[in-house]
Enzyme design. Structure first.
Site, PDB file in Angstrom:
ATOM      1  NE  ARG A  90      44.314  71.218  62.382  1.00 41.96           N
ATOM      2  CZ  ARG A  90      44.733  70.661  61.296  1.00 41.96           C
ATOM      3  NH1 ARG A  90      45.616  69.607  61.453  1.00 41.96           N
ATOM      4  NH2 ARG A  90      44.333  71.376  60.307  1.00 41.96           N
ATOM      5  CE  LYS A 189      51.095  60.575  46.034  1.00 46.99           C
ATOM      6  NZ  LYS A 189      51.993  60.498  47.513  1.00 46.99           N
ATOM      7  N   PRO A 227      58.207  73.809  41.083  1.00 43.89           N
ATOM      8  CG  PRO A 227      60.394  73.271  41.564  1.00 43.89           C
ATOM      9  CD  PRO A 227      59.168  72.605  41.642  1.00 43.89           C
ATOM     10  CB  VAL A 252      54.703  76.476  55.285  1.00 48.73           C
ATOM     11  CG1 VAL A 252      53.363  76.183  56.069  1.00 48.73           C
ATOM     12  CG2 VAL A 252      55.828  75.438  55.907  1.00 48.73           C
ATOM     13  CG  ASP A 256      46.623  77.440  52.281  1.00 49.33           C
ATOM     14  OD1 ASP A 256      45.985  76.582  51.656  1.00 49.33           O
ATOM     15  OD2 ASP A 256      47.086  77.253  53.465  1.00 49.33           O
ATOM     16  N   GLY A 291      59.319  79.854  57.557  1.00 53.03           N
ATOM     17  CA  GLY A 291      58.241  79.631  58.535  1.00 53.03           C
ATOM     18  C   GLY A 291      56.988  79.233  57.728  1.00 53.03           C
TER      19      GLY A 291
END
Length: 310
Positions: A90, A189, A227, A252, A256, A291
């Site tokens: 993808r 969550k 934060p 983003v 990771d 980005g």
């Protein structure tokens, strides 16, 4: 040092661009796209590489997008082990709007994995030497249900692999079934969903994380708190690491980067505090980039030094 491998079942070729403003129907003039590898485990391997470590990324690659993905990782000197997939890998799109500072992330469905392709990936995992760390990160693609993920982790652990999981929803719940995970990194969550109750007070988060450790589901639970940094728990106790105030450009690559940094420290035998501090620093370092860029070693080390001085 302990060897590190990552498994990404739903990799992606990520493209990022900038447009002055966004509105419906009209043509949106964009900057030339920047292409980067994507997918949870792949980004974890990249972050480890950026931080001076070494991790081999295992994933399916299909079509021209898959070839492009592999070439980008080769340029970044990230070792890969791939299987050929019938469906094309993808391609996701990340758009930054100059006028508002807003970011739009268009995430496509993962390429379908056939039974044969999943088995080929499992064979690569089971060929990893005993004692190595395996990070399974990202979403499940079409064709792979949660039962297959649970089975894969059981087989990997049966071969002596130390498994780390970073996922969400039913996939995370399924990954915890075998127990004895080295590390899981839910957010508040996701942790609430795992223990099936609201976590409204700070002590509620710590208690819930301790329950996962005490039940044998995971040896370490690190709860990402945005934060507020992260709360980490193991059988010896808990620590909370709060990052310095920083202007965030993009979140983003933060998760990771955090998992990659913690995995690297875990492979080096670091303490819970050292591991969590390095993870928070790497996650924070990723947020100062626009980005889809991940952490850098220089930025991470500066933040680690600041945290250690507090």
């Amino acid at each position: 040092m302990v060897k590190i491998y990552t498994l990404t079942l739903s990799p992606s070729l990520d493209s990022a661009t900038v447009t002055p403003q966004i509105y419906p129907e009209g043509k949106l003039r964009c900057s030339a796209p920047m292409f980067e590898p994507g997918g949870g485990g792949i980004n974890v391997a990249r972050a480890i590489t950026y931080l001076g470590g070494n991790a081999t990324a295992i994933f399916p690659a299909g079509g021209a997008t898959g070839e492009h993905l592999v070439s980008l990782l080769t340029e970044e000197k990230v070792p890969v082990e791939t299987i050929n997939a019938e469906d094309w890998t993808r391609q996701n799109l990340h758009v930054h709007v100059e006028s508002s500072g807003e970011q739009y992330r268009f995430v496509m469905p993962g390429a379908r994995l056939s039974e044969k392709e999943f088995h080929q990936l499992e064979e690569k995992v089971l060929a990893i030497e005993s004692g190595a760390i395996l990070v399974i990160s990202g979403s499940l693609p079409p064709g792979v249900d949660t039962a297959k993920l649970t089975q894969l982790i059981r087989h990997a652990q049966g071969n002596g692999l130390r498994c780390i999981v970073d996922s969400s929803g039913d996939a995370l719940l399924a990954a915890l079934e075998p127990g004895n995970l080295e590390l899981v990194k839910p957010n508040q969550k996701e942790l609430s969903a795992l223990v099936n109750r609201e976590l409204s007070q700070p002590d509620d988060v710590r208690t819930a994380a301790q329950e996962l450790v005490q039940s044998g589901k995971a040896h370490r639970v690190v709860v990402s708190l945005g934060p507020q940094g992260a709360l980490a728990v193991d059988k010896t106790g808990f620590v909370q690491v709060v990052p310095p105030p920083m202007k965030s450009q993009s979140t983003v690559g933060a998760g990771d980067s955090m998992v990659g940094a913690m995995t690297l420290k875990l492979a080096q035998g670091a303490s819970l505090l050292e591991m969590t501090r390095y993870g928070v620093a790497a996650g924070s370092a990723a947020t100062i980039n626009q980005g889809t860029r991940l952490c850098s070693l220089a930025d991470t080390q500066k933040i680690v030094d600041y945290l250690a001085s507090q």
